[in-house]
Design an enzyme around this catalytic site. Structure first.
Site, mmCIF file in Angstrom:
data_model
loop_
_atom_site.group_PDB
_atom_site.id
_atom_site.type_symbol
_atom_site.label_atom_id
_atom_site.label_comp_id
_atom_site.label_asym_id
_atom_site.label_seq_id
_atom_site.Cartn_x
_atom_site.Cartn_y
_atom_site.Cartn_z
ATOM 1 N N ASP A 117 -19.304 20.736 -113.268
ATOM 2 C CA ASP A 117 -19.031 19.745 -112.228
ATOM 3 C C ASP A 117 -17.812 18.939 -112.659
ATOM 4 O O ASP A 117 -17.854 18.227 -113.672
ATOM 5 C CB ASP A 117 -20.243 18.829 -112.026
ATOM 6 C CG ASP A 117 -20.108 17.949 -110.789
ATOM 7 O OD1 ASP A 117 -19.492 18.399 -109.808
ATOM 8 O OD2 ASP A 117 -20.627 16.815 -110.800
ATOM 9 N N ASN A 171 -9.260 15.160 -118.919
ATOM 10 C CA ASN A 171 -8.557 15.238 -117.647
ATOM 11 C C ASN A 171 -8.610 16.696 -117.207
ATOM 12 O O ASN A 171 -7.824 17.526 -117.672
ATOM 13 C CB ASN A 171 -7.113 14.762 -117.813
ATOM 14 C CG ASN A 171 -6.324 14.786 -116.517
ATOM 15 O OD1 ASN A 171 -6.814 15.234 -115.483
ATOM 16 N ND2 ASN A 171 -5.090 14.297 -116.562
ATOM 17 N N ASP A 196 -11.571 11.394 -105.770
ATOM 18 C CA ASP A 196 -10.780 10.255 -105.299
ATOM 19 C C ASP A 196 -9.734 10.766 -104.306
ATOM 20 O O ASP A 196 -8.937 11.648 -104.632
ATOM 21 C CB ASP A 196 -10.092 9.593 -106.499
ATOM 22 C CG ASP A 196 -9.479 8.251 -106.151
ATOM 23 O OD1 ASP A 196 -8.996 8.094 -105.007
ATOM 24 O OD2 ASP A 196 -9.483 7.361 -107.019
ATOM 25 N N LYS A 200 -2.534 7.272 -100.458
ATOM 26 C CA LYS A 200 -1.087 7.049 -100.415
ATOM 27 C C LYS A 200 -0.363 8.335 -100.813
ATOM 28 O O LYS A 200 -0.709 8.981 -101.792
ATOM 29 C CB LYS A 200 -0.694 5.911 -101.352
ATOM 30 C CG LYS A 200 -1.205 4.544 -100.909
ATOM 31 C CD LYS A 200 -0.757 3.450 -101.861
ATOM 32 C CE LYS A 200 -1.274 2.085 -101.401
ATOM 33 N NZ LYS A 200 -0.863 1.005 -102.335
ATOM 34 N N ASP A 232 -16.158 13.591 -97.901
ATOM 35 C CA ASP A 232 -16.393 12.962 -96.607
ATOM 36 C C ASP A 232 -15.068 12.539 -95.961
ATOM 37 O O ASP A 232 -15.060 11.843 -94.958
ATOM 38 C CB ASP A 232 -17.351 11.771 -96.724
ATOM 39 C CG ASP A 232 -16.908 10.755 -97.762
ATOM 40 O OD1 ASP A 232 -15.884 10.990 -98.438
ATOM 41 O OD2 ASP A 232 -17.595 9.724 -97.917
#
Length: 318
Positions: A117, A171, A196, A200, A232
């Site tokens: 995950d 990362n 996330d 922008k 979503d």
């Protein structure tokens, strides 16, 4: 008839009509006779905020609780966790690397199939997956926030899941391949859920799924292994989906594959073929893992749409 066990249905099945808290600012009661949550007046929770659904006994959908939180020493021993970290910080651009011998320190049997995950956050999704799996697979969470990873590993140990569940600070956009290529067994499943969105335009290069990331996944994932994407935010899912579509190593799973996975996990109950698993836009209509993330529970409670895709890794050409 077959029915899909979505996030709301899973919650109802586990907690019935008991009052549950969604976020820390309101209470939601899911009524078995209605499809929509019924909101009552806001009631503050205790100082333990897991931003998920809790029942009146303090246990949440994933089996974590205030007691577990306190036994683990809070978040990484206490303190707040930053929600957003710049992945382009110099130290986060240096690839992490694991050797084959490292996996034996993480897992009792490192030859088992591995589920990964990416951006695992609190780690609750993998906690639930590991509890349901019965040690038939290993589970590996990757996240950039070390405090969350530290707490997640404590939770896994306290819940008796440490032999086949481990979390690792890295990362993943940079280090997915260098971390996982040495895994002794087969990497079978990779999920990227509610990353996330970085709305922008100048920040979109910070998104987890980039072209280089899909190439790394293609080199690590076993033939016919699955990649599960959820968000979503439609634009975010479309961006991830497009990157995997234009990769030569992947193709969309057919409805039959989605159905088979959903039946095995318990996400579908009943006769085959009774539930439409793909919508008109080609998004997967259900969560075939049968385990909702915290964000999925929130979205379901708020009546928001969730967008999903499931890909299969193509066999390497001789």
């Amino acid at each position: 008839k077959m029915r899909a066990m979505g996030a709301r249905a899973v919650v109802q099945r586990l907690l019935g009509d008991r009052t549950m808290a969604v976020h820390s600012s309101r209470r939601v009661k899911v009524c078995s006779r209605t499809r929509s949550p019924i909101r009552s007046s806001a009631t503050p929770l205790s100082s333990y905020h897991n931003h998920s659904i809790q029942d009146s006994d303090g246990l949440d959908l994933w089996g974590t609780s205030k007691g577990l939180y306190e036994r683990a020493g809070g978040v990484g021993g206490g303190g707040r966790v930053r929600q957003h970290i710049n992945p382009f910080k110099k130290e986060l651009q240096i690839p992490s690397e694991l050797q084959a011998s490292d996996w034996a320190t993480f897992f009792e049997n490192p030859d088992l199939p591995l589920e990964v995950d990416v951006g695992c956050g609190s780690g609750r999704f993998l906690l639930a997956r590991a509890k349901r799996n019965g040690k038939k697979s290993n589970f590996f969470g990757m996240d950039i926030r070390s405090k969350l990873v530290e707490r997640s590993n404590k939770w896994a140990e306290l819940l008796g899941l440490g032999s086949n569940l481990h979390y690792y600070t890295t990362n993943a956009t940079v280090s997915f391949e260098t971390v996982l290529l040495s895994y002794p067994g087969r990497v079978d499943f990779v999920s990227v859920q509610y990353p996330d969105p970085h709305f922008k335009k100048r920040h979109q290069k910070r998104r987890i799924v980039q072209d280089e990331f899909t190439a790394q996944v293609a080199r690590v994932l076993g033939d016919s292994g699955k990649v599960f994407l959820q968000s979503d935010v439609r634009e975010v899912l479309v961006d991830m989906r497009t990157r995997f579509e234009r990769s030569a190593g992947f193709e969309h799973c057919e409805e039959e594959e989605i159905e088979r996975m959903a039946l095995e996990s318990g996400a579908l109950v009943g006769e085959k073929g009774a539930v439409r698993l793909m919508d008109d836009e080609g998004f997967v209509a259900i969560n075939p893992t049968a385990v909702p993330t915290e964000r999925e529970v929130h979205s379901s409670a708020d009546g928001e749409r969730v967008y999903r895709s499931l890909f299969r890794k193509l066999a390497a050409q001789p």
